[in-house]
Design a protein around this motif. Structure first.
Motif, short mmCIF file in Angstrom:
data_model
loop_
_atom_site.label_atom_id
_atom_site.label_comp_id
_atom_site.label_asym_id
_atom_site.label_seq_id
_atom_site.Cartn_x
_atom_site.Cartn_y
_atom_site.Cartn_z
N THR A 55 0.80 -1.23 0.00
CA THR A 55 0.00 0.00 0.00
C THR A 55 0.83 1.28 0.00
N TYR A 56 2.14 1.13 0.16
CA TYR A 56 2.94 2.34 0.31
C TYR A 56 3.34 2.97 -1.02
N CYS A 57 4.52 2.62 -1.52
CA CYS A 57 5.00 3.41 -2.66
C CYS A 57 4.54 2.80 -3.97
N SER A 58 4.77 3.52 -5.05
CA SER A 58 4.21 3.12 -6.33
C SER A 58 5.11 2.16 -7.11
N VAL A 59 6.09 1.58 -6.45
CA VAL A 59 6.73 0.40 -7.04
C VAL A 59 5.68 -0.71 -7.11
N ALA A 60 4.77 -0.71 -6.12
CA ALA A 60 3.64 -1.64 -6.09
C ALA A 60 4.10 -3.09 -6.05
N LYS B 190 23.42 3.47 -27.00
CA LYS B 190 23.62 3.70 -25.56
C LYS B 190 22.41 4.45 -25.03
N ASN B 191 21.78 3.88 -24.04
CA ASN B 191 20.53 4.46 -23.54
C ASN B 191 20.66 4.89 -22.08
N MET B 192 20.16 6.07 -21.82
CA MET B 192 20.17 6.60 -20.45
C MET B 192 18.74 6.69 -19.95
N THR B 193 18.55 6.40 -18.68
CA THR B 193 17.23 6.58 -18.09
C THR B 193 17.29 7.64 -17.00
N SER B 194 16.21 8.39 -16.88
CA SER B 194 16.11 9.40 -15.83
C SER B 194 15.11 8.92 -14.79
N MET B 195 15.57 8.77 -13.55
CA MET B 195 14.67 8.39 -12.46
C MET B 195 14.56 9.60 -11.53
N TYR B 196 13.36 10.16 -11.46
CA TYR B 196 13.18 11.36 -10.62
C TYR B 196 11.90 11.23 -9.82
N ALA B 197 11.81 12.07 -8.82
CA ALA B 197 10.60 12.06 -7.98
C ALA B 197 10.35 13.48 -7.48
N ALA B 232 9.15 9.07 -13.81
CA ALA B 232 8.65 9.67 -12.57
C ALA B 232 8.36 8.51 -11.63
N LEU B 233 9.09 8.44 -10.53
CA LEU B 233 8.94 7.27 -9.66
C LEU B 233 7.63 7.32 -8.88
N ARG B 234 7.04 8.48 -8.81
CA ARG B 234 5.76 8.72 -8.14
C ARG B 234 5.84 8.38 -6.66
N GLY B 235 4.82 8.81 -5.94
CA GLY B 235 4.89 8.64 -4.49
C GLY B 235 4.03 7.50 -4.02
N HIS B 236 2.78 7.78 -3.76
CA HIS B 236 1.91 6.80 -3.11
C HIS B 236 1.48 5.70 -4.08
N GLU B 411 -9.75 -4.64 1.17
CA GLU B 411 -10.61 -4.19 0.07
C GLU B 411 -10.11 -4.70 -1.28
N GLU B 412 -11.00 -4.60 -2.26
CA GLU B 412 -10.72 -5.09 -3.60
C GLU B 412 -10.64 -3.95 -4.58
N GLY B 413 -9.83 -4.13 -5.60
CA GLY B 413 -9.78 -3.11 -6.65
C GLY B 413 -8.42 -3.06 -7.31
N SER B 414 -8.22 -2.02 -8.10
CA SER B 414 -6.95 -1.91 -8.83
C SER B 414 -6.19 -0.67 -8.40
N LEU B 415 -4.88 -0.77 -8.46
CA LEU B 415 -4.00 0.36 -8.21
C LEU B 415 -3.05 0.47 -9.40
N THR B 416 -2.69 1.68 -9.75
CA THR B 416 -1.81 1.89 -10.91
C THR B 416 -0.42 2.25 -10.42
N ASN B 417 0.57 1.47 -10.78
CA ASN B 417 1.92 1.77 -10.29
C ASN B 417 2.56 2.83 -11.18
N SER B 418 3.78 3.22 -10.84
CA SER B 418 4.37 4.33 -11.60
C SER B 418 4.64 3.94 -13.04
#
Ligand code: SF4
Lengths: 199, 811
Positions: A55-60, B190-197, B232-236, B411-418
């Motif tokens: 439930t915490y971070c969006s690594v999920a 050669k590929n670079m990735t940007s990980m930010y939050a 975007a690593l996103r938060g919650h 509870e039941e349902g879906s969550l969307t990850n980053s």
């Protein structure tokens, strides 16, 4: 590898009288098989395994929740253990210090159990029934909306704005809850509608 | 994220800037470790603090918070000067060749059209020259002096390594090393990735921070490729989903817009949403806007949304300001203009800037409703907790109704990850006491309100009375019902537009995906970008086949990713003008002479010829934008502006304070501090053992990190006579907190424009409820001002002072 076969059903098969031979044929030594046959089923096969995500971070990260009782069959279920889901492509069973302690979040001493109301100026919450709390909310909303709803702006354009009540939505609720929330909030005309994404 | 967590293993260079993935996203960060171990990838960290991510980096460079644009513009300049550009990509897949109107310019830190009193630009000159054929004029040779490429070159020319060092405090040699490593990724292989939050978003120029890196990634040819992207690593856990579903003041689900009151009727609203292609033959997918919008209105109001009433366009609220964002609504609350407020799983007392103002504002409400699994500081804001919440309870007239909700495990349902994977989950436990699901609570509030309107009438009840709510049990819609409604249905039978004898979808059936949406009211869909999530094949979000052919990291049969199960956005750009992968070893899709196919769902029409149709199909140009036209409020190119509270003046133009178009409320301006009074540059951050203000309720996490602290350098500690573990007082123009001091080598003073800048780090996990020791957080101190485009508060860069002190009262 399609992991429709859950670990629990595997253990049930394994534990159903043919444990020794089944596990043996899978390459377990006899002694390990004997131990596994009674220890693992004892620990997990009497529980319900449920798939979920942290439930915490969006690594999920994928998690497996084990409970006494099966809530989906209408039983009362108590969560006894949570661990990483080894089949999940992102975390492959691992959890960080937050996810690893999820069970104790579920059972945190400060989980809320009852609706409570703090009256203006008082110094404590008092228990209320759901009906009391919800009827009160509906009344407060309706009265405020009726008093402050802006149906048209000064140019006569329908604007249907209700600006005196705001709604701050969650960031860990499901998409389905988010959508239900959207419907209720927007149909009322609430414009101060936001969530954690902005902060 | 444009890519997925599991794709990071394909990277050659991981750049963590504006984030701290090792601590804040630990299990996602494993994919960086994977890339390092198995691809020989390198990791760069650029951060004011030597974080745990930095501790495993191949190269670390310090930077002063709030100066990332100067740094990255410097890298763009370095790439241009040293011919480190993926030329074929840049010429064909960006707007580098587009000619810009003559009126546009940039001088003294401002773009053309600035109006100081309005704090806004007239953006009419920030656009392309349009030819007689109605299309944008381009010069594919990039010779035209007014082409985007030459304007960009000029714009970044001031960001020399010396200037970067002056502004950012990053030593020149360290900056050059980072620039050189990044520039190597201009190679097509050669590929670079940007990980930010939040280290990038929580600034008054937050959107432009991200944009600058996106531009760099484009000229390096790293968008749409495996191991690349803007991530975007996103938060919650479901912050991505809440954004997608559009729970923001100015949005409808799926990134459609709530109308403004200038859009007086539906034809006016649609008149600016034609999205005609700006170059011949381009897709410009937003041309389908009307289908998405009408289908949403049908999901909301069903039979009450008719062609005759413009599909209930007038039911929607219309904005008179850009948005009633959280800063605006708390400003209004403080002015006494708000009566009631709901907090669903949100704790603004700790989470919003300038806590003093937040508490004062909540105290002016008539009523507050909280819905949460936990006791929050917000629901208890009226309770006195000594120094930790020093309020006069009796004077607070706000009625507070606290509702107990279930948590994820119930509870039941879906969550969307980053990575945009929409993953289904199931309930495992019974809720404690009388706690209820949010769906039930929202259902109850709605039904009871509707009942009152039915009985009593009242202000414009139509949108409430007609809201479609035909769930099997209206008291509590199920996750399945709602997910299907989000996916969308055929309301009447759909036939093939080119051959009416062919039935596409029977009435009442679920749509296969959004390609079947119509603009005539015959389809409904609650959130078009999610369509395909639950169709007649079943719940695609619950799929659990973790096969990954050729180990690309795509996992196409694991759950469902929006849009259309696509795992890497813009993946057409992973191939050259002939449709061949830039790097054959990292193919995503390929053109075989008649169609696109490969490891992912192509981000282009499957039969669109590679020479004809550009990869950025959501843009009218078909290409990406190095020059943003008028789409960003603060400039079509990113420019360096200091935070509103800065230890040194803006060296490019000392008269400019903060972002020149960021909205500021007059009351808050009075509460901005200056460097003479508040000499130290503070920032906020998270710790790996805690998640925001939730885990302090968990005795395990509370034991792991029990106590609030602030982190300072040995140099500052010595200067101020502060000891490791001693109490300090930290204060800003807005508030004061007490904390234990952690004196570390992880933070070092930075030399900026000849001045030593000391950084003060403030973690954010403490409050006065829960199992951990009582403590403060950074938001007693942070400024009440947001990003110029989206109003995300400037939590990451503000000014404080510090001194040794004694323990607080009320522990
Ligand atoms: S276990 Fe850790 S990394 Fe995984 S989702 Fe939870 S908080 Fe994020």
């Amino acid at each position: 590898m399609n992991m429709e076969l859950s670990r629990r059903s595997f253990l049930k098969v394994a534990g159903a009288g043919v444990a020794g031979t089944t596990l043996g044929s899978m390459g377990f030594g006899d002694a390990e098989a004997a131990v596994a046959a009674h220890v693992r089923p004892f620990k997990l096969a009497t529980t319900t395994e449920t798939r979920n995500t942290c439930t915490y971070c969006s690594v999920a990260c994928g998690i497996l929740i084990y409970s006494k009782g099966d809530v989906r069959k209408g039983e009362t279920a108590v969560i006894t253990h949570i661990e990483g889901d080894a089949d999940h492509p992102t975390n492959r069973g691992t959890l960080c210090p937050k996810g690893a302690a999820l069970k104790d979040f579920v059972h945190a001493p400060t989980r809320l159990k009852y609706p409570m109301i703090r009256k203006a100026g008082t110094d404590k919450f008092e228990r209320a029934s759901w009906d009391q709390a919800l009827d009160r909310i509906a009344r407060l909303m309706k009265d405020d909306r009726d008093a402050n709803f802006i149906a048209k702006n000064e140019k006569g354009v329908p604007v249907n704005r209700w600006t005196t009540v705001g709604f701050l939505a969650a960031s860990a609720t499901s998409n389905e809850t988010a959508y239900a929330t959207y419907k209720v909030v927007r149909s009322a005309g609430i414009v101060a509608f936001d969530n954690q994404a902005r902060v | 994220m444009t890519n997925a967590w599991t794709d990071i293993k394909n990277s050659d260079l991981v750049v963590v800037m504006g984030g701290n993935a090792a601590e804040a996203h630990p299990c996602g960060f494993k994919w960086v470790t994977e890339a390092k171990a198995h691809r020989g990838a390198k990791l760069i960290v650029v951060d004011p603090r030597y974080t745990r991510t930095a501790s495993v980096a191949d190269y670390y460079a310090p930077i002063r918070q709030g100066t990332d644009i100067a740094f990255l513009n410097g890298v763009i300049k370095y790439c241009i000067d040293n011919d480190k550009v993926q030329w074929e990509y840049t010429k064909n897949f960006t707007n580098a060749a587009y000619i810009v109107k003559d009126g546009f310019g940039y001088k003294d830190g401002l773009f053309t059209g600035y109006d100081e009193t309005k704090r806004d630009y007239d953006r009419s000159s920030w656009d392309y020259v349009i030819g007689d054929d109605g299309f944008a004029v381009v010069d594919m040779t990039l010779q035209h002096p007014r082409c985007v490429w030459n304007l960009l070159k000029e714009h970044v020319s001031i960001y020399t390594p010396e200037m970067v060092e002056r502004i950012c405090g990053t030593p020149k040699d360290k900056f050059l090393k980072v620039a050189e490593m990044m520039a190597e990724c201009s190679s097509p292989t050669k590929n670079m990735t940007s990980m930010y939050a939040l280290g990038w978003t929580q600034h008054s120029s937050g959107s432009q921070n991200i944009r600058t890196m996106a531009m760099l990634q484009l000229i390096l040819g790293n968008i749409g490729v495996r191991g690349g992207g803007m991530n975007a690593l996103r938060g919650h856990s479901n912050i991505q989903g809440l954004t997608d579903i559009g729970l923001l003041s100015h949005l409808l689900p799926g990134y459609l817009n709530i109308p403004t009151e200038k859009e007086v009727d539906f034809p006016t609203y649609m008149s600016t949403r034609g999205f005609k292609p700006l170059r011949p033959g381009q897709t410009s997918y937003w041309q389908n806007y009307k289908k998405f919008f009408v289908s949403f209105q049908k999901a909301m109001w069903g039979a009450a949304a008719t062609p005759e009433n413009n599909f209930a366009y007038d039911y929607l609220p219309k904005l008179d300001v850009p948005a009633y964002d959280v800063l605006r609504i708390f400003e209004m609350m403080d002015e006494g203009k708000v009566n009631g407020y709901f907090c669903q799983g949100f704790n603004p007392v700790l989470a919003f800037p300038n806590r003093g103002k937040i508490t004062r504002s909540l105290s002016k409400l008539k009523w507050l409703v909280t819905m949460d699994p936990l006791e929050t500081e917000t629901s208890h804001f009226w309770e006195n907790h000594g120094d930790y919440n020093d309020v006069d309870t009796a004077s607070i007239q706000t009625e507070v109704i606290q509702l107990p909700t279930t948590c994820f495990a119930e509870e039941e349902g879906s969550l969307t990850n980053s990575g945009r994977w929409i993953q289904w989950h199931w309930p495992a436990g019974s809720p404690p006491g009388e706690a209820q699901h949010d769906n039930w609570i929202m259902g109850q509030i709605f039904l009871r309100m509707r009942e009152l309107y039915r009985k009593e009438g009242g202000a414009f009840p139509d949108p409430i009375l007609n809201l479609s709510w035909d769930y099997a049990n209206p008291q509590e819609p199920t996750a399945e019902e709602l997910a299907k409604e989000i996916n969308g249905r055929a309301i009447t039978q759909l036939t093939d537009p080119t051959d009416p004898t062919k039935v596409q979808v029977e009435a009442g059936k679920l749509l296969v995906n959004f390609s079947q949406l119509r603009d005539d009211g015959s389809t409904s869909s609650g959130c078009w970008i999610y369509s395909g999530c639950w169709n007649e094949h079943g719940n695609n979000m619950a799929r659990r086949d973790n096969h990954d052919p050729d180990d690309t990291g795509a996992y196409l049969n694991w759950t469902f990713a929006w849009p259309l199960n696509r795992r890497t956005l813009y993946n057409r750009a992973s191939a050259d003008m002939n449709g061949k992968p830039w790097d054959p070893a990292r193919k995503i899709i390929e053109w075989d002479g008649s169609k696109w196919s490969g490891y992912d769902v192509p981000d282009i029409a499957p039969t669109a010829k590679p020479q004809d149709v550009g990869p950025f199909i959501m843009n009218q140009e078909g290409v990406s934008r190095l020059f943003a036209r008028g789409l960003m409020r603060d400039g079509p190119f990113p420019a360096h502006y200091e935070p509103f509270e800065t230890p040194i003046p803006n060296v490019l133009n000392p008269k400019i304070r903060g972002n020149p178009v960021a909205r500021v409320f007059q009351n808050d301006v009075k509460q901005f501090g200056t460097a003479d009074e508040f000499p130290y540059a503070a920032t906020s951050y998270r710790l790996t053992e805690h998640f925001h203000y939730w885990t302090k309720h968990n005795p395990v996490n509370a034991a792991l990190q029990p106590e609030f602290f602030v982190e300072i350098s040995e140099e500052l500690a010595k200067e101020k006579g502060i000891e490791l573990g001693g109490w300090v007082r930290v204060w800003s123009k807005r508030g004061s907190i007490k904390a234990k001091a952690v004196v570390t080598k992880r933070i070092r003073p930075l030399m900026c424009d000849g001045k030593a800048v000391h950084v003060v780090g403030i973690p954010l996990h403490w409050g006065f409820m829960g199992a951990a020791k009582k403590g403060f957080g950074p938001n007693s101190l942070t400024p009440f001002v947001g990003d110029a485009n989206i109003e995300t508060p400037e939590y990451k860069a503000f000014l404080v002072n510090i001194e040794p002190t004694t323990a607080p009262v009320g522990v």
